[in-house]
Design a protein around this motif. Structure first.
Motif, short mmCIF file in Angstrom:
data_model
loop_
_atom_site.label_atom_id
_atom_site.label_comp_id
_atom_site.label_asym_id
_atom_site.label_seq_id
_atom_site.Cartn_x
_atom_site.Cartn_y
_atom_site.Cartn_z
N UNK A 54 -31.56 -5.66 -42.25
CA UNK A 54 -32.29 -6.40 -43.29
C UNK A 54 -32.40 -7.87 -42.91
N UNK A 55 -31.30 -8.42 -42.40
CA UNK A 55 -31.30 -9.84 -42.05
C UNK A 55 -32.29 -10.16 -40.94
N UNK A 56 -32.39 -9.29 -39.94
CA UNK A 56 -33.30 -9.55 -38.82
C UNK A 56 -34.75 -9.57 -39.28
N UNK A 57 -35.17 -8.52 -39.98
CA UNK A 57 -36.58 -8.42 -40.34
C UNK A 57 -36.95 -9.44 -41.42
N UNK A 58 -36.04 -9.70 -42.34
CA UNK A 58 -36.32 -10.74 -43.33
C UNK A 58 -36.38 -12.12 -42.67
N UNK A 59 -35.61 -12.32 -41.60
CA UNK A 59 -35.65 -13.60 -40.88
C UNK A 59 -37.02 -13.83 -40.25
N UNK A 60 -37.61 -12.77 -39.67
CA UNK A 60 -38.94 -12.91 -39.08
C UNK A 60 -39.98 -13.26 -40.14
N UNK A 61 -39.90 -12.57 -41.28
CA UNK A 61 -40.86 -12.85 -42.35
C UNK A 61 -40.66 -14.25 -42.92
N UNK A 62 -39.39 -14.64 -43.12
CA UNK A 62 -39.10 -15.96 -43.66
C UNK A 62 -39.54 -17.06 -42.70
N UNK A 63 -39.38 -16.83 -41.39
CA UNK A 63 -39.83 -17.82 -40.41
C UNK A 63 -41.33 -18.04 -40.51
N UNK A 64 -42.09 -16.96 -40.68
CA UNK A 64 -43.54 -17.10 -40.82
C UNK A 64 -43.90 -17.88 -42.08
N UNK A 65 -43.19 -17.60 -43.18
CA UNK A 65 -43.47 -18.32 -44.43
C UNK A 65 -43.13 -19.81 -44.30
N UNK A 66 -42.03 -20.12 -43.63
CA UNK A 66 -41.65 -21.52 -43.46
C UNK A 66 -42.67 -22.27 -42.59
N UNK A 67 -43.16 -21.61 -41.56
CA UNK A 67 -44.19 -22.25 -40.72
C UNK A 67 -45.46 -22.46 -41.53
N UNK A 68 -45.80 -21.50 -42.41
CA UNK A 68 -46.96 -21.68 -43.29
C UNK A 68 -46.79 -22.89 -44.19
N UNK A 69 -45.57 -23.09 -44.69
CA UNK A 69 -45.30 -24.26 -45.53
C UNK A 69 -45.44 -25.56 -44.74
N UNK A 70 -44.97 -25.55 -43.49
CA UNK A 70 -45.14 -26.71 -42.63
C UNK A 70 -46.63 -27.00 -42.41
N UNK A 71 -47.40 -25.93 -42.19
CA UNK A 71 -48.84 -26.10 -42.02
C UNK A 71 -49.50 -26.70 -43.24
N UNK A 72 -49.07 -26.28 -44.44
CA UNK A 72 -49.63 -26.85 -45.66
C UNK A 72 -49.31 -28.34 -45.77
N UNK A 73 -48.09 -28.72 -45.42
CA UNK A 73 -47.73 -30.14 -45.46
C UNK A 73 -48.57 -30.95 -44.47
N UNK A 74 -48.78 -30.40 -43.28
CA UNK A 74 -49.60 -31.09 -42.27
C UNK A 74 -51.01 -31.30 -42.79
N UNK B 292 -34.09 -6.30 -31.58
CA UNK B 292 -34.40 -5.87 -32.93
C UNK B 292 -33.54 -4.67 -33.32
N UNK B 293 -32.76 -4.78 -34.39
CA UNK B 293 -31.94 -3.63 -34.83
C UNK B 293 -32.83 -2.45 -35.20
N UNK B 294 -32.46 -1.28 -34.75
CA UNK B 294 -33.24 -0.09 -35.01
C UNK B 294 -34.35 0.15 -34.01
N UNK B 295 -34.76 -0.91 -33.28
CA UNK B 295 -35.81 -0.77 -32.26
C UNK B 295 -35.35 -1.31 -30.92
N UNK B 296 -34.04 -1.32 -30.72
CA UNK B 296 -33.51 -1.91 -29.49
C UNK B 296 -33.54 -0.95 -28.33
N UNK B 297 -33.73 0.32 -28.58
CA UNK B 297 -33.68 1.31 -27.51
C UNK B 297 -35.03 1.54 -26.85
N UNK B 298 -35.20 2.72 -26.31
CA UNK B 298 -36.43 3.07 -25.61
C UNK B 298 -36.73 4.55 -25.84
N UNK B 299 -37.96 4.92 -25.56
CA UNK B 299 -38.39 6.31 -25.66
C UNK B 299 -38.92 6.75 -24.29
N UNK B 300 -38.97 8.03 -24.08
CA UNK B 300 -39.45 8.55 -22.80
C UNK B 300 -40.97 8.72 -22.86
#
Length: 644
Positions: free
Chosen positions: A67-87, A132-140
Motif C-alpha cells: 500500500x505504501x509503495x503504490x500510494x507513494x507513487x500516486x502522492x508524488x504525482x499529486x505533489x508535483x501537480x501542486x508544484x505546477x499549480x504554484x508555478x 515494486x512490491x508484488x511486481x518485483x519478479x518476472x514471468x516466462x
C-alpha cells in the motif's frame, strides 16, 4: 539475430512508450490551452521520481509495503501537480501576454532553479529506488524471464489515455479545455474564468509528468540529468504526434519507442558485406523521425495546422543606424578591450574572460541575425558553432593544414551545414521551424558523439592550439579583430537592401512576395550567413581552449545562445552583444560565488524577464527615447514661452 530477444525488446518499447506518453501528454495539454512551450516540463518529471523515492523510503517498507509503495507513487504525482499549480499562479500568469520566446526563457530559468533545488534536497548522487512490491519478479515469455513490472507499464499508457479521453469528452471541465484550445478569447467573452482554467490545465499536465517520473522509479535511478533528457524526448513525441493532440502523443510515443527498441534488438547487422550498428541509432533515431515528420507534415501525425500565435510580439521599430555618440562609445569599448592584456599584472583573469565573452558575442550576434531581423527562431544554432569548431580541429590535425588556413576554412564547413539544413528549415515557421532546427542539431551531435575514429567520439579532440606566432596575447587580438569585423559586417548587411528584404519577409511574407521578393531564398541565404559566422565563433573557441568535445554543440549550447539574445533584447542590434556579455560575466561570477549557481542564475534571469520584457538593451533604448522625448518637449515648451 535472437528472435526471443528481439520480441522482448519490442515489449520493452511498449513499456517505454507509457512513460513517454505520460510526459508528452502533459506537455501537449499545456501547449494546447496556454500556447506555452514549457521548457520546465522535464523538471516536473525529475521531481516526480525524486519525490517518489523519498515517499517510498518512508511509506513503502514494512508490513504495509504494498500500500505504501503504490500510494507513494500516486502522492508524488499529486505533489508535483501542486508544484505546477504554484508555478503557474506565481510566475506564468505574469507572462502570458509576453512574446513566446520570453516565456521559453522564463521556463528555462525555472529549469535551473528546480535543478539546484533538487541538488540541495537530495544531493548529487544517483538514487536507486526499491522494486515494486508484488511486481518485483518476472514471468516466462519467449523462453526467457521478463520483468513483471514492464508488463504493468505496458498497461498504464492505454489506461491513462482512456481516463484523459473521458475527462476531456465527458465532463464540463473537459469541454472548456477543448474550447480553450480552439478560441481562448471567445471563451473569455462567454464569462469563463480563464485564469483558473489555465491553472487546472497546468497542474494536470505537471501531474502527468510527475506520474511519468514516479513510475520509472523501479526501473532507473533518480539523477539530476533527467530533466533535460525528459524534455528532449517529450518535445519529439509532441511534435511528431501533433501539438495539442493527446491521441497523437500516444501514437508518437509508441512509434518512437518501438523504433528505438527495434534498433536495439537488431544490434549489429551485416548489410551487403558492411557491418551496420543499429544500436548506435538509438541516440538519433527519434530526431530523424521528427525531422521527417516536420518536413512532410509539419503539424504532426494527428495534429492540425496552427494559426498565427496569439502571443504576438510588439510591433518592432525600424532599425536605426548608430549615432555619432554610439560610434564613439563602441570605439571606446573596443579600445578598453584592447588594453586588457596590458593590465594582466593587475587583472590576470580579465583577458581570458574577455576572450570568452568575445566568442559568445559572435555566437549570439549570428543567432540574432536570423531570429530578430529574420524572424526565424532556432533551437539548434549550436550545430554550426560545433561544425566550425570540429571543422577547424579536424582540418588542423587530420588534414595537417596550417592553423590560419584551418581557421579560415572552418566557417565554410559550418556554412555548408547551414546550406543543407536551411533549405528544409525555411519552409517552416514558428515553433515547427524551431523544432526542425533542434532535430538537425541533435542529428549532427549524435554523429559527432559516436564517430570515434574521426571526431574522437565522446572524448573529443585535444591539442588544437594556434600557431606559435599567434599564442597568448596575439590570439586575443586576433579574436578581438575578427569579432569586431564580423559584427560590423553583419550590421552592414542588415542596413543593405538584403537586410530590408529580410525584414520585409519577417513582417509580412505575402506583401514581400507581392512586390517581387523571393522570401524563402532570402531567408535561406540569411540562414547560411548566420551559420558561417556561428562557425567562425566555434573555430575561435576551439583554438582558444585547445580542445573540443560534443558538449559544445549539445542542446544546452543552443539554449545558452537563446538566453543571450533574449536577455539583451531581440528587437535591438545591441541586444545580443549586451546579452552575451551579461550572461557570461554573470555566469562566471555566480559559478565562482556559490555551489548553487544555477538557482541564483535562474533567479536573475526570471527577474530580468519580468522586469525587462524587452531585454536589457531594449529597456535601455526605451529609457533613452523617453529622455530624448522629454528633453525635446521641454525645449519646445521653453521656445513657446520665450515667443510669448
Amino acid at each position: 539475430m535472437d528472435l526471443s530477444g528481439f520480441l522482448a525488446q519490442l515489449l520493452n518499447g511498449l513499456a517505454e512508450a507509457s512513460s513517454l506518453f505520460l510526459v508528452a501528454a502533459g506537455l501537449s495539454l499545456i501547449f494546447g490551452v496556454t500556447r506555452i512551450v514549457n521548457f520546465a516540463h522535464g523538471s516536473f518529471f525529475m521531481l516526480g521520481i525524486y519525490i517518489a523515492y523519498s515517499l517510498v523510503e518512508r511509506l513503502g517498507i514494512g508490513s504495509t509495503a504494498v500500500i505504501g509503495f503504490w500510494s507513494s507513487l500516486a502522492l508524488a504525482a499529486l505533489l508535483v501537480g501542486a508544484v505546477g499549480a504554484l508555478v503557474e499562479v506565481i510566475l506564468l500568469r505574469r507572462i502570458y501576454k509576453a512574446p513566446e520566446l520570453f516565456q521559453l526563457l522564463a521556463t528555462f530559468a525555472l529549469v535551473l532553479v528546480v535543478n539546484d533545488a533538487v541538488l540541495w534536497l537530495w544531493g548529487p548522487e544517483e538514487l536507486l529506488g526499491r522494486r515494486a512490491p508484488g511486481l518485483a519478479g518476472s514471468v516466462d515469455l519467449f523462453g526467457r524471464a521478463y520483468p513483471t513490472y514492464n508488463l504493468f507499464l505496458i498497461v498504464v499508457g492505454p489506461v491513462v489515455l482512456g481516463l484523459l479521453w473521458l475527462l476531456l469528452t465527458r465532463t464540463r471541465w473537459g469541454v472548456l479545455v477543448r474550447a480553450a484550445t480552439q478560441d481562448r478569447e471567445m471563451l473569455g467573452a462567454l464569462g469563463v474564468n480563464q485564469a483558473w482554467l489555465f491553472t487546472g490545465v497546468f497542474a494536470l499536465g505537471a501531474m502527468l509528468a510527475g506520474l511519468g517520473g514516479a513510475i520509472q522509479l523501479p526501473r532507473e535511478p533518480a539523477s539530476l540529468m533527467l530533466d533535460l533528457k525528459a524534455i528532449g524526448e517529450a518535445f519529439v513525441v509532441v511534435v511528431v504526434g501533433g501539438m495539442g493532440s493527446i491521441p497523437g502523443a500516444y501514437v508518437a510515443a509508441l512509434l518512437i519507442a518501438e523504433i528505438k527498441a527495434i534498433c536495439i534488438g537488431l544490434g549489429n547487422v551485416q548489410l551487403l558485406g558492411i557491418e551496420v550498428s543499429f544500436s548506435k541509432l538509438t541516440l538519433v533515431v527519434e530526431f530523424l523521425v521528427m525531422a521527417l515528420v516536420l518536413v512532410f507534415r509539419p503539424w504532426g501525425l494527428m495534429g492540425r495546422p496552427q494559426g498565427t500565435s496569439r502571443n504576438s510580439a510588439p510591433i518592432e521599430a525600424p532599425l536605426r543606424p548608430g549615432s555619432p555618440q554610439f560610434k564613439l562609445l563602441a570605439m571606446g569599448v573596443v579600445a578598453m578591450l584592447a588594453s586588457l592584456p596590458m593590465l594582466a599584472d593587475w587583472f590576470p583573469y580579465a583577458t581570458v574572460l574577455a576572450q570568452d565573452v568575445l566568442v559568445a558575442v559572435l555566437f549570439a550576434v549570428s543567432l540574432h541575425f536570423i531570429m530578430g531581423p529574420g524572424g526565424m527562431h532556432s533551437f539548434g544554432h549550436a550545430a554550426y558553432y560545433g561544425l566550425g569548431a570540429y571543422g577547424a580541429a579536424i582540418l588542423l590535425k587530420a588534414a595537417l593544414m596550417p592553423m590560419p588556413l584551418a581557421l579560415a576554412l572552418a566557417p565554410l564547413v559550418a556554412g555548408l551545414g547551414a546550406l543543407l539544413f536551411g533549405w528544409f528549415c525555411v519552409r517552416l515557421s514558428g515553433v515547427y521551424l524551431a523544432m526542425l532546427t533542434l532535430a538537425f542539431s541533435q542529428i549532427v551531435w549524435s554523429i559527432v558523439f559516436q564517430w570515434d575514429d574521426f571526431t574522437g567520439g565522446s572524448n573529443g579532440l585535444i591539442g588544437v592550439w594556434p600557431s606559435s606566432w599567434l599564442s597568448g596575447t596575439a590570439y586575443f587580438y586576433l579574436t578581438l579583430t575578427l569579432v569586431v569585423l564580423s559584427v560590423v559586417v553583419l550590421r552592414r548587411i542588415l542596413f543593405a537592401p538584403f537586410g530590408f528584404a529580410l525584414r520585409a519577409g519577417r513582417d509580412s511574407a505575402l506583401r514581400a512576395d507581392a512586390i517581387g521578393i523571393d522570401v524563402k531564398r532570402v531567408q535561406w541565404v540569411a540562414f547560411v550567413i548566420a551559420g558561417v559566422f556561428g562557425g567562425l565563433a566555434g573555430a575561435l573557441y576551439v583554438f582558444s581552449k585547445g580542445s573540443i568535445s560534443p558538449d559544445a554543440m549539445a542542446v544546452g549550447k543552443s539554449v545558452d545562445g537563446l538566453v543571450m539574445v533574449l536577455l539583451g533584447g531581440i528587437q535591438t542590434l545591441m541586444g545580443p552583444i549586451v546579452g552575451a556579455a551579461t550572461f557570461n560575466v554573470l555566469q562566471d561570477y555566480i559559478m565562482r560565488a556559490t555551489e548553487y549557481w544555477r538557482a541564483l542564475f535562474g533567479g536573475v534571469i526570471l527577474l530580468l524577464v519580468i522586469a525587462f520584457p524587452q531585454g536589457i538593451a531594449g529597456f535601455a533604448r526605451q529609457v533613452a527615447d523617453w529622455w530624448s522625448h522629454r528633453r525635446s518637449t521641454r525645449s519646445a515648451t521653453a521656445q513657446q514661452e520665450n515667443q510669448a
